[in-house]
Design a protein around this motif. Structure first.
Motif, PDB file in Angstrom:
ATOM      1  N   LEU A 152       0.832  -1.204   0.000  1.00 54.14           N
ATOM      2  CA  LEU A 152       0.000   0.000   0.000  1.00 54.14           C
ATOM      3  C   LEU A 152       0.863   1.249   0.000  1.00 54.14           C
ATOM      4  O   LEU A 152       1.771   1.385   0.828  1.00 54.14           O
ATOM      5  CB  LEU A 152      -0.913   0.000   1.235  1.00 54.14           C
ATOM      6  CG  LEU A 152      -2.055   1.006   1.256  1.00 54.14           C
ATOM      7  CD1 LEU A 152      -3.121   0.635   0.229  1.00 54.14           C
ATOM      8  CD2 LEU A 152      -2.675   1.070   2.651  1.00 54.14           C
ATOM      9  N   ILE A 153       0.582   2.159  -0.925  1.00 54.18           N
ATOM     10  CA  ILE A 153       1.338   3.414  -1.016  1.00 54.18           C
ATOM     11  C   ILE A 153       0.398   4.588  -0.758  1.00 54.18           C
ATOM     12  O   ILE A 153      -0.614   4.746  -1.442  1.00 54.18           O
ATOM     13  CB  ILE A 153       2.009   3.579  -2.398  1.00 54.18           C
ATOM     14  CG1 ILE A 153       3.059   2.494  -2.610  1.00 54.18           C
ATOM     15  CG2 ILE A 153       2.633   4.956  -2.536  1.00 54.18           C
ATOM     16  CD1 ILE A 153       3.771   2.594  -3.941  1.00 54.18           C
ATOM     17  N   GLU A 154       0.744   5.401   0.237  1.00 55.70           N
ATOM     18  CA  GLU A 154      -0.020   6.610   0.522  1.00 55.70           C
ATOM     19  C   GLU A 154       0.350   7.689  -0.493  1.00 55.70           C
ATOM     20  O   GLU A 154       1.529   7.889  -0.805  1.00 55.70           O
ATOM     21  CB  GLU A 154       0.267   7.104   1.937  1.00 55.70           C
ATOM     22  CG  GLU A 154      -0.177   6.160   3.041  1.00 55.70           C
ATOM     23  CD  GLU A 154      -1.696   6.060   3.127  1.00 55.70           C
ATOM     24  OE1 GLU A 154      -2.376   7.040   2.776  1.00 55.70           O
ATOM     25  OE2 GLU A 154      -2.185   4.992   3.547  1.00 55.70           O
ATOM     26  N   LEU A 155      -0.640   8.390  -0.996  1.00 49.42           N
ATOM     27  CA  LEU A 155      -0.414   9.394  -2.032  1.00 49.42           C
ATOM     28  C   LEU A 155      -0.321  10.792  -1.431  1.00 49.42           C
ATOM     29  O   LEU A 155      -1.091  11.130  -0.523  1.00 49.42           O
ATOM     30  CB  LEU A 155      -1.556   9.367  -3.049  1.00 49.42           C
ATOM     31  CG  LEU A 155      -1.787   8.052  -3.792  1.00 49.42           C
ATOM     32  CD1 LEU A 155      -3.028   8.178  -4.682  1.00 49.42           C
ATOM     33  CD2 LEU A 155      -0.568   7.686  -4.641  1.00 49.42           C
ATOM     34  N   PRO A 156       0.591  11.617  -1.943  1.00 47.89           N
ATOM     35  CA  PRO A 156       0.597  13.027  -1.529  1.00 47.89           C
ATOM     36  C   PRO A 156      -0.672  13.720  -2.032  1.00 47.89           C
ATOM     37  O   PRO A 156      -1.296  13.260  -3.001  1.00 47.89           O
ATOM     38  CB  PRO A 156       1.850  13.596  -2.201  1.00 47.89           C
ATOM     39  CG  PRO A 156       2.159  12.652  -3.316  1.00 47.89           C
ATOM     40  CD  PRO A 156       1.672  11.303  -2.885  1.00 47.89           C
ATOM     41  N   ASN A 157      -1.054  14.811  -1.412  1.00 44.03           N
ATOM     42  CA  ASN A 157      -2.307  15.483  -1.753  1.00 44.03           C
ATOM     43  C   ASN A 157      -2.392  15.877  -3.227  1.00 44.03           C
ATOM     44  O   ASN A 157      -3.459  15.791  -3.837  1.00 44.03           O
ATOM     45  CB  ASN A 157      -2.492  16.725  -0.879  1.00 44.03           C
ATOM     46  CG  ASN A 157      -2.932  16.377   0.528  1.00 44.03           C
ATOM     47  OD1 ASN A 157      -3.459  15.296   0.772  1.00 44.03           O
ATOM     48  ND2 ASN A 157      -2.698  17.286   1.464  1.00 44.03           N
ATOM     49  N   SER A 158      -1.272  16.324  -3.786  1.00 44.13           N
ATOM     50  CA  SER A 158      -1.293  16.764  -5.189  1.00 44.13           C
ATOM     51  C   SER A 158      -1.638  15.610  -6.121  1.00 44.13           C
ATOM     52  O   SER A 158      -2.455  15.762  -7.046  1.00 44.13           O
ATOM     53  CB  SER A 158       0.059  17.363  -5.574  1.00 44.13           C
ATOM     54  OG  SER A 158       1.105  16.409  -5.360  1.00 44.13           O
ATOM     55  N   SER A 160      -3.137  12.769  -5.200  1.00 47.40           N
ATOM     56  CA  SER A 160      -4.495  12.364  -4.837  1.00 47.40           C
ATOM     57  C   SER A 160      -5.528  13.226  -5.558  1.00 47.40           C
ATOM     58  O   SER A 160      -6.517  12.716  -6.104  1.00 47.40           O
ATOM     59  CB  SER A 160      -4.697  12.471  -3.326  1.00 47.40           C
ATOM     60  OG  SER A 160      -6.061  12.294  -2.973  1.00 47.40           O
ATOM     61  N   PHE A 161      -5.288  14.535  -5.591  1.00 47.57           N
ATOM     62  CA  PHE A 161      -6.201  15.473  -6.252  1.00 47.57           C
ATOM     63  C   PHE A 161      -6.308  15.170  -7.741  1.00 47.57           C
ATOM     64  O   PHE A 161      -7.408  15.089  -8.300  1.00 47.57           O
ATOM     65  CB  PHE A 161      -5.725  16.907  -6.032  1.00 47.57           C
ATOM     66  CG  PHE A 161      -6.512  17.937  -6.783  1.00 47.57           C
ATOM     67  CD1 PHE A 161      -7.746  18.363  -6.319  1.00 47.57           C
ATOM     68  CD2 PHE A 161      -6.028  18.469  -7.968  1.00 47.57           C
ATOM     69  CE1 PHE A 161      -8.488  19.309  -7.022  1.00 47.57           C
ATOM     70  CE2 PHE A 161      -6.747  19.414  -8.677  1.00 47.57           C
ATOM     71  CZ  PHE A 161      -7.986  19.836  -8.202  1.00 47.57           C
ATOM     72  N   ILE A 162      -5.178  14.983  -8.394  1.00 44.63           N
ATOM     73  CA  ILE A 162      -5.161  14.740  -9.840  1.00 44.63           C
ATOM     74  C   ILE A 162      -5.854  13.421 -10.173  1.00 44.63           C
ATOM     75  O   ILE A 162      -6.699  13.355 -11.076  1.00 44.63           O
ATOM     76  CB  ILE A 162      -3.708  14.741 -10.372  1.00 44.63           C
ATOM     77  CG1 ILE A 162      -3.113  16.148 -10.258  1.00 44.63           C
ATOM     78  CG2 ILE A 162      -3.668  14.257 -11.815  1.00 44.63           C
ATOM     79  CD1 ILE A 162      -1.624  16.206 -10.549  1.00 44.63           C
ATOM     80  N   LEU A 163      -5.483  12.350  -9.450  1.00 42.26           N
ATOM     81  CA  LEU A 163      -6.061  11.035  -9.737  1.00 42.26           C
ATOM     82  C   LEU A 163      -7.564  11.009  -9.460  1.00 42.26           C
ATOM     83  O   LEU A 163      -8.329  10.406 -10.230  1.00 42.26           O
ATOM     84  CB  LEU A 163      -5.359   9.966  -8.894  1.00 42.26           C
ATOM     85  CG  LEU A 163      -3.938   9.599  -9.305  1.00 42.26           C
ATOM     86  CD1 LEU A 163      -3.389   8.501  -8.395  1.00 42.26           C
ATOM     87  CD2 LEU A 163      -3.884   9.150 -10.764  1.00 42.26           C
ATOM     88  N   THR A 164      -7.994  11.652  -8.384  1.00 40.35           N
ATOM     89  CA  THR A 164      -9.425  11.685  -8.068  1.00 40.35           C
ATOM     90  C   THR A 164     -10.205  12.417  -9.149  1.00 40.35           C
ATOM     91  O   THR A 164     -11.275  11.963  -9.579  1.00 40.35           O
ATOM     92  CB  THR A 164      -9.665  12.366  -6.703  1.00 40.35           C
ATOM     93  OG1 THR A 164      -8.968  11.647  -5.681  1.00 40.35           O
ATOM     94  CG2 THR A 164     -11.144  12.396  -6.370  1.00 40.35           C
ATOM     95  N   THR A 165      -9.682  13.538  -9.599  1.00 37.00           N
ATOM     96  CA  THR A 165     -10.357  14.323 -10.637  1.00 37.00           C
ATOM     97  C   THR A 165     -10.437  13.550 -11.941  1.00 37.00           C
ATOM     98  O   THR A 165     -11.484  13.525 -12.606  1.00 37.00           O
ATOM     99  CB  THR A 165      -9.619  15.665 -10.857  1.00 37.00           C
ATOM    100  OG1 THR A 165      -9.545  16.378  -9.618  1.00 37.00           O
ATOM    101  CG2 THR A 165     -10.350  16.519 -11.886  1.00 37.00           C
ATOM    102  N   ILE A 166      -9.337  12.887 -12.311  1.00 37.63           N
ATOM    103  CA  ILE A 166      -9.331  12.071 -13.532  1.00 37.63           C
ATOM    104  C   ILE A 166     -10.300  10.910 -13.392  1.00 37.63           C
ATOM    105  O   ILE A 166     -11.034  10.572 -14.337  1.00 37.63           O
ATOM    106  CB  ILE A 166      -7.907  11.556 -13.830  1.00 37.63           C
ATOM    107  CG1 ILE A 166      -6.998  12.727 -14.228  1.00 37.63           C
ATOM    108  CG2 ILE A 166      -7.937  10.502 -14.936  1.00 37.63           C
ATOM    109  CD1 ILE A 166      -5.544  12.329 -14.394  1.00 37.63           C
ATOM    110  N   TRP A 167     -10.310  10.275 -12.217  1.00 32.26           N
ATOM    111  CA  TRP A 167     -11.188   9.124 -11.962  1.00 32.26           C
ATOM    112  C   TRP A 167     -12.648   9.505 -12.174  1.00 32.26           C
ATOM    113  O   TRP A 167     -13.366   8.871 -12.963  1.00 32.26           O
ATOM    114  CB  TRP A 167     -10.957   8.621 -10.533  1.00 32.26           C
ATOM    115  CG  TRP A 167     -11.812   7.466 -10.102  1.00 32.26           C
ATOM    116  CD1 TRP A 167     -13.130   7.504  -9.722  1.00 32.26           C
ATOM    117  CD2 TRP A 167     -11.419   6.098 -10.002  1.00 32.26           C
ATOM    118  NE1 TRP A 167     -13.573   6.251  -9.384  1.00 32.26           N
ATOM    119  CE2 TRP A 167     -12.541   5.371  -9.543  1.00 32.26           C
ATOM    120  CE3 TRP A 167     -10.225   5.425 -10.233  1.00 32.26           C
ATOM    121  CZ2 TRP A 167     -12.498   3.998  -9.323  1.00 32.26           C
ATOM    122  CZ3 TRP A 167     -10.184   4.052 -10.014  1.00 32.26           C
ATOM    123  CH2 TRP A 167     -11.312   3.350  -9.569  1.00 32.26           C
TER     124      TRP A 167
END
Length: 336
Positions: A152-158, A160-167
């Motif tokens: 498991l890899i924790e994501l930095p906020n930046s 996380s923001f990009i991947l969530t928006t793309i998702w």
């Protein structure tokens, strides 16, 4: 043993009721939606890309919205005035209800006024970004299925923001783009929601399971009128609603997963919508390769290709839906 069996049957009964209500309420709203569309001439007219031969309603998404929200409202009333607390909604679920409405409004506005695809994409990104800000996020990625040593890899906020928006934006548009044949988008959504609901039940996330079952019920109610030959189309409002709902609830589910209890991770919800995702990616690259805008409409979608190969409308939908069912059954079978 008898107590546990009784509890299982009670849970099944309590979940079955909202599922049936969603089917009935969505079906109930559709005739009025068709009348409204005909009265104000909000119709989808035939052209060389369309399969229907007569003008039909293009605002069927209204019935999906009414079916979904009326059922959830009844569940809220049921929870408020009874001793059963199984159906209490978390803050993220309540936020999701607002987010889904916003996505629907963007699509519905396009159904009415034909908004620029660039503006629609920009608006979707804004809504997706806002959902990240209020807590619907991809915070980590579990690579244990690919490489157990990474884990498991924790994501930095930046990131996380990009991947969530793309998702959220990507899945929303994937459902919109697969909505090219009668019953295809609703059928795909039905399979994906039911599969995720089964996973939720297996890990004890009854809240999201309930919401997904309600979504599945709205799809069934809609398919009564949307299967070939369709009496109405869901329009961009409906496909944006279905796509955004799957993307949002899969994220909420992922955030509740304990990787030590189950091997469910971010890959599974993606594979459960393998058909619309691969179609979208293929179409984008195909158009770019030809020097065209990714937003320009053409007949490069997988359903168009099957039609051009000689399959009729009904068989094309059946082939694609059966493929998605096969993938879903395989994925459910490998989850522990």
């Amino acid at each position: 043993m008898g107590f546990e069996s009784g509890k299982i049957y009670l849970n099944f009964f309590l979940f079955l009721i909202p599922f049936l209500i969603a089917i009935c309420s969505t079906s109930f709203f559709i005739p009025n939606t068709i009348k409204l569309s005909e009265k104000y001439k909000i119709l989808d007219f035939p052209n060389k890309r369309k399969q229907h031969k007569e003008p039909i309603s293009r605002i069927g998404g209204i019935s999906l919205i009414f079916g979904f929200y009326s059922t959830n409202y009844l569940i809220w009333i049921f929870t408020k005035f009874t001793q059963f607390k199984l159906f209490e909604f978390s803050i993220l679920s309540k936020i999701s209800f607002l987010g889904l409405i916003l996505f629907f409004i963007v699509g519905f506005a396009d159904d009415l006024y034909s908004i620029s695809p660039v503006f629609r994409l920009f608006t979707q990104i804004i809504i997706s970004s806002s959902l990240w800000i209020v807590g619907i996020q991809i915070n980590n990625i579990d690579f244990s299925m690919i490489n157990p040593d990474i884990g498991l890899i924790e994501l930095p906020n930046s990131i996380s923001f990009i991947l969530t928006t793309i998702w959220i934006t990507g899945i929303t548009n994937a459902f919109n783009w697969i909505d090219g044949l009668d019953g295809l988008a609703a059928g795909t959504s039905l399979i994906a929601n039911l599969s995720l609901a089964i996973i939720c039940q297996s890990i004890g996330n009854y809240e999201i399971s309930l919401i997904l079952l309600i979504l599945a019920g709205t799809n069934i109610g809609f398919l009564f009128y949307n299967k070939f030959p369709a009496k109405l189309l869901m329009g961009d409002g409906g496909s944006y609603f279905l796509g955004s709902s799957y993307s949002i609830y899969s994220l909420i589910l992922l955030s509740s997963i304990n990787s030590e209890v189950t091997n469910f991770n971010i890959i599974i919800p993606l594979l459960l919508i393998f058909l619309p995702l691969t179609d979208m990616v293929f179409v984008i690259f195909s158009r770019i390769k030809k020097g065209l805008s990714p937003f320009i409409a053409d007949r490069s979608h997988i359903h168009h290709r099957l039609l051009d190969m000689g399959f009729n409308h009904k068989n094309t939908v059946n082939i694609l839906i059966f493929s998605q069912i096969t993938i879903s059954i395989f994925l459910l079978s490998i989850l522990k």
